[in-house]
Design an enzyme around this catalytic site. Sequence first.
Site, short mmCIF file in Angstrom:
data_model
loop_
_atom_site.label_atom_id
_atom_site.label_comp_id
_atom_site.label_asym_id
_atom_site.label_seq_id
_atom_site.Cartn_x
_atom_site.Cartn_y
_atom_site.Cartn_z
N ASN A 136 -14.39 -29.87 2.25
CA ASN A 136 -14.96 -28.53 2.40
C ASN A 136 -16.29 -28.46 1.63
OD1 ASN A 136 -13.92 -28.61 -0.22
ND2 ASN A 136 -13.28 -26.48 -0.18
N CYS A 138 -17.54 -27.46 -1.15
CA CYS A 138 -17.69 -27.78 -2.58
C CYS A 138 -17.05 -29.09 -2.98
CB CYS A 138 -17.11 -26.65 -3.43
SG CYS A 138 -18.06 -25.15 -3.27
N GLU A 140 -13.91 -30.22 -3.09
CA GLU A 140 -12.61 -30.37 -3.76
C GLU A 140 -11.44 -30.53 -2.79
OE1 GLU A 140 -12.63 -26.05 -2.75
OE2 GLU A 140 -14.10 -27.55 -3.36
#
Length: 600
Positions: A136, A138, A140
Amino acid sequence: TGGVASGPVSFMKIFNTATEQVKQGGTRRGANMAILRIDHPDIMEFIHCKKNNRELNNFNISVAVTDAFMEAVKKDTNYDLIDPRDGKKVGELNARDVYTALVRQAWENGDPGIVFIDRVNNDNPTPELGQIESTNPCGEQPLLPMEACNLGSINLSKFVMENGGGPVIDWEGLKETVWYAVRFLDDTIDVSKYPLSEIDEMVKGNRKIGLGVMGFADMLYQLRIPYNSDTALEMAEQVMAFIQRESHEASKKLAEERGPFKNFEKSIFKDQEGCVYRNATVTTIAPTGTLSIIAGCSSGIEPLFALSFVRNVMDNDKLLEVNPHFEKVAKERGFYSKELMDIIARKGTIQSIEEIPEDVRKVFVTAHDISPEWHVRMQAAFQKHTDNAVSKTVNLPRDATVEDVLKVYDLAYELGCKGVTIYRDGSKKNQVLSFADRSEKESGFMTAVKERPETLEGFTTKMVTGYGNLYVTVTEYEGRPFEVFATIGKSGRSTTAKTEAIGRLVSLALRSGVNVEEIVDQLKGIGGEHPVFQKDGLVLSIPDAIARVLERRYLKDKKSNKRGKREYSLLGETCPECGQTISFEEGCMTCHFCGFTKCS
């Protein structure tokens, strides 16, 4: 048709434009993540695709680095470039040269990050369904095609209590919350509506959830543990191992009640005793920019960005906000004062304020007090006990070198991280600044436009231009230029209006903390229709004349760009929505003042 594809970067530009038009909730842009394998033939174009800070602003980018590539870097050998269509070799590059280019570009403006893709796939719970290629925005949450995020975070600062002998963690309360949270996130999968049937099928087939934490820095403050210490690393592992264990037990209990996830027989758990889970993955350390503001705690596992800051509220009122744990200690120890909090808000750190006891300064560290090594070590500590990955930004000071970035990337790989994102303070040059400069002489200047004091002193200089006599008045604040008023003689309304506009814009830049040298470099050398000679040389135009006034007064001992800059380059970062200081953390640009985030 026999044509040749134009490559991934060209299509990224199309998606970027589309994202610009489709706003989230009618106000905010969406966010994209682009990840390209290190062995893709277009990897060098991809590494430099965000070199111009005004392009691909709706994308986070990372390079998927393989273990084979890292080994080639270590040995300083070439590695193969592979055509993704047929898997055939189409060329080769020197691994160390590519790695150096990647690191240098990250040093310049924070992009690209790195994803250690083999490490990600080693933890892929359903390899029969395919290899993970991306995450995704970011970084993570590694995802298969058509999977979606389902994330939640527990506020750790709520689980510190006094037991008579000092602050301790409320393990029973934390366990109860973990079990409720896992059930809640699993319920969310069933009540959510997905835009495509394929997404619905994949999400409900694997039922991935990501339970994480926020308020970790606040928890350390309460426990009197410095973030940059081995004790903090031990606490991180202890807390996350507990959450990992309890969340998996909660998922097993749900599997007994509701059955395991549909793709269980295609998972790595099918032949493992005692591993019948409701969810293919259970834990993730996700960004909590907006959540943490609502909850009133620090973001994710990040250190606090500031202990004290001024928030603008309605009607331009200013509200001084102080971290409650720091304020409590300051009042208990007798050094609290509003004046001191104002000083801290300007400085952004307490490390140089000697009136604060040394033991307090040791505990209450903020993001830029912490060396890059501790950022990476903290990320690795949480990664050891997390199914998916950890969203974390390694903050570097403005004067960090390319070698410093290289050490961060190497350490992240060595310690078992699944990826790493760095941000060097002030390296996003196309945006206005956070703290103008952290040196003492500029500590009074903040990101937001500074209000004008009632009285300012200054000077007026007369310049002869091809449009008539130009009178440039410069007011000063704390020895620095603060405003510029420019008026031109008998030249007609159009020229007068343009001259006034230039003065207003220069004033706005100065009051926002932009360095005078940057302004001079922007204005100097701009040509006009009627250049004239003066004793100092040729004055090309009205903006060129204003630049000369500023240069003569403030840059006597500095060499400015003689030709003037051709690209826009301002220091630091502010929030595009509220204009306040913005910080880079959890792999994302986040505003703690209004809640804006670039990634959600």
